[in-house]
Design an enzyme around this catalytic site. Structure first.
Site, PDB file in Angstrom:
ATOM      1  N   ILE A 209       0.866  -1.194   0.000  1.00 17.02           N
ATOM      2  CA  ILE A 209       0.000   0.000   0.000  1.00 17.02           C
ATOM      3  C   ILE A 209       0.898   1.239   0.000  1.00 17.02           C
ATOM      4  O   ILE A 209       1.894   1.295   0.701  1.00 17.02           O
ATOM      5  CB  ILE A 209      -0.986   0.080   1.205  1.00 17.02           C
ATOM      6  CG1 ILE A 209      -0.318  -0.325   2.528  1.00 17.02           C
ATOM      7  CG2 ILE A 209      -2.253  -0.687   0.958  1.00 17.02           C
ATOM      8  CD1 ILE A 209      -1.187  -0.049   3.751  1.00 17.02           C
ATOM      9  N   HIS A 210       0.537   2.193  -0.849  1.00 19.85           N
ATOM     10  CA  HIS A 210       1.320   3.430  -0.899  1.00 19.85           C
ATOM     11  C   HIS A 210       0.489   4.644  -1.301  1.00 19.85           C
ATOM     12  O   HIS A 210       0.974   5.760  -1.251  1.00 19.85           O
ATOM     13  CB  HIS A 210       2.486   3.290  -1.871  1.00 19.85           C
ATOM     14  CG  HIS A 210       2.056   3.320  -3.314  1.00 19.85           C
ATOM     15  ND1 HIS A 210       1.328   2.319  -3.890  1.00 19.85           N
ATOM     16  CD2 HIS A 210       2.229   4.249  -4.285  1.00 19.85           C
ATOM     17  CE1 HIS A 210       1.091   2.619  -5.158  1.00 19.85           C
ATOM     18  NE2 HIS A 210       1.619   3.791  -5.426  1.00 19.85           N
ATOM     19  N   ARG A 211      -0.746   4.442  -1.723  1.00 20.08           N
ATOM     20  CA  ARG A 211      -1.510   5.583  -2.245  1.00 20.08           C
ATOM     21  C   ARG A 211      -1.877   6.543  -1.112  1.00 20.08           C
ATOM     22  O   ARG A 211      -2.231   6.102  -0.012  1.00 20.08           O
ATOM     23  CB  ARG A 211      -2.780   5.101  -2.958  1.00 20.08           C
ATOM     24  CG  ARG A 211      -2.488   4.311  -4.232  1.00 20.08           C
ATOM     25  CD  ARG A 211      -3.749   4.025  -5.000  1.00 20.08           C
ATOM     26  NE  ARG A 211      -4.400   5.241  -5.414  1.00 20.08           N
ATOM     27  CZ  ARG A 211      -4.077   5.952  -6.489  1.00 20.08           C
ATOM     28  NH1 ARG A 211      -3.112   5.532  -7.275  1.00 20.08           N
ATOM     29  NH2 ARG A 211      -4.712   7.067  -6.778  1.00 20.08           N
ATOM     30  N   ARG A 242       7.160   5.997   1.307  1.00 19.47           N
ATOM     31  CA  ARG A 242       6.126   6.951   1.746  1.00 19.47           C
ATOM     32  C   ARG A 242       5.332   6.381   2.929  1.00 19.47           C
ATOM     33  O   ARG A 242       5.040   7.077   3.900  1.00 19.47           O
ATOM     34  CB  ARG A 242       5.184   7.177   0.540  1.00 19.47           C
ATOM     35  CG  ARG A 242       3.984   7.976   0.872  1.00 19.47           C
ATOM     36  CD  ARG A 242       2.931   7.897  -0.232  1.00 19.47           C
ATOM     37  NE  ARG A 242       2.106   9.068  -0.125  1.00 19.47           N
ATOM     38  CZ  ARG A 242       2.139  10.068  -0.977  1.00 19.47           C
ATOM     39  NH1 ARG A 242       2.907  10.033  -2.022  1.00 19.47           N
ATOM     40  NH2 ARG A 242       1.371  11.110  -0.780  1.00 19.47           N
ATOM     41  N   ASP A 282      -2.835  -1.529  -3.361  1.00 17.40           N
ATOM     42  CA  ASP A 282      -3.470  -0.364  -3.985  1.00 17.40           C
ATOM     43  C   ASP A 282      -2.657   0.093  -5.192  1.00 17.40           C
ATOM     44  O   ASP A 282      -2.888   1.169  -5.732  1.00 17.40           O
ATOM     45  CB  ASP A 282      -3.675   0.776  -2.960  1.00 17.40           C
ATOM     46  CG  ASP A 282      -2.370   1.300  -2.364  1.00 17.40           C
ATOM     47  OD1 ASP A 282      -1.284   0.951  -2.858  1.00 17.40           O
ATOM     48  OD2 ASP A 282      -2.454   2.080  -1.395  1.00 17.40           O
TER      49      ASP A 282
END
Ligand code: UDP
Length: 360
Positions: A209-211, A242, A282
């Protein structure tokens, strides 16, 4: 549905047409890895890297491993569209390419398209016509704008071609498939024969996940963590820089069934993917790789720009605020049999052959 376009007549030897490809992020380096050497063989071609992704773990490791050295590396170290445009523009004006090839929908892609327009080059857009159908998604307005600006649009699937025909874009639309297929299939064969550095459980799910909507929003991140807690499987989670930053600054912890590791290089990542039972993500690229390697996918978003995979039942949406059980969705998706890849094959060769038809 139309089939993929096959262009067999290779007209050899015309190298007078200057062509430039511009990329700026990890997924773009990966997707262009098999295409760049082939286009270098056929054209007077330069590869520009803008540097939207710039840390060694998001850039250098991929450039080295995939052997795609940029001819120009601008090291913008920023996702600011205006800053990137201002760096790319003077070089394009000097090179004066007849065509500029732009991948995808990042800020770097938008900046590259604006610079190409200023240099009076024609734009060829790779990955044209993908849509989340939600203008609140930051990439959506970029995709739509570049598709409007492009003279030639290379769609990864028949579905994307239909979208572009509804939107009545001015440029010529072709279905080429998605370049990720070649890279992913070629390197997954190498990945299958390599040992992994990570100590893996016998069975696991793979998570990325990074969004911003998931990792910059503490409410959604906590909802996701609650969902992961309910899953009766180990989950391997290479943590995007991130995401790492946010978890550290907010002191957010994951449940014990989630094994967090640093992000890994591409071959190692494919090794993790190949040995996994299912993917939770994501990431757009990972939705494509999952269907290519026949792994069921659960997309942790309210929308997706890879509707082909959802229509094929290889992928389902599961946004963080869903009240039903992620565990049940996992068990349901583990039963899924994936038979079809909607993104074509031998895509880099077909794309280069199409370029020869257009440019020569
Ligand atoms: N990836 C990788 N190592 C990792 C995590 C992901 O090589 O530790 C690859 C993954 O296989 C995919 C790409 O990075 O090809 C996805 O990048 P990202 O999630 O940053 O972008 P998106 O696909 O959402 O545009």
């Amino acid at each position: 549905m139309t089939g993929y376009i096959y262009y067999c007549e290779l007209s050899m030897g015309n190298s007078n047409n200057r062509l430039v490809t511009i990329a700026g992020t990890r997924p773009e380096i990966i997707k262009l890895a098999d295409f760049i050497p082939k286009v270098n063989e056929k054209f007077d071609h330069s590869f520009i890297y803008t540097g939207q992704h710039f840390s060694p773990r998001m850039k250098d490791i991929f450039i080295d491993e995939l052997n795609v050295k940029p001819d120009y590396d601008f090291k913008c170290n920023s996702s600011d569209i205006e800053l990137i445009r201002a760096r790319v523009s003077p070089v394009l004006k000097e090179l004066r390419p007849e065509y500029v090839i732009i991948y995808g929908d990042t800020n770097s892609s938008m900046a590259a398209a604006l610079a190409a327009q200023e240099a009076e080059s024609k734009i060829i857009h790779l990955e044209a016509g993908i849509r989340d159908f939600d203008i609140a998604v930051p990439e959506e307005s970029i995709r739509i704008k570049i598709d409007e600006m492009a003279s030639h649009l290379f769609a990864p699937s028949d579905l994307c071609k239909s979208v572009l025909s509804y939107e009545n874009v001015a440029g010529e639309v072709y279905v080429t498939g998605n370049l990720i297929v070649d890279v992913c299939l070629r390197l997954s064969r190498i990945a299958a024969s390599r040992d992994l550095r990570v100590d893996l459980p016998a069975e696991y799910l793979l998570l990325t996940i990074h969004r911003p909507e998931n990792v910059d929003n503490p409410k959604n991140l906590k909802l996701l963590i609650k969902h992961f807690e309910t899953v009766n499987h180990k989950i391997i989670f290479p943590v995007h820089p991130r995401t790492q930053k946010n978890l550290r600054s907010r002191k957010i912890e994951f449940p014990d069934n989630v094994i967090m590791i640093d992000p890994v290089g591409y071959i190692e990542f494919l090794g993790l993917l190949l040995r996994s039972k299912l993917v939770l993500t994501d990431s757009g690229g990972l939705q494509e790789e999952s269907v290519t390697l026949k792994k069921p996918c659960i997309t942790l978003r309210h929308t997706s720009a890879r509707w082909e995979t959802i229509l094929l039942k290889a992928n389902v949406l599961f946004p963080p605020d869903r009240t039903s059980s992620l565990s049940e969705t996992v068990e349901m998706m583990l039963q899924t049999k994936i038979e079809r890849n909607p993104y074509g094959d031998d895509v880099a060769n077909k794309t280069v052959s199409l370029l020869e038809r257009i440019i020569n």
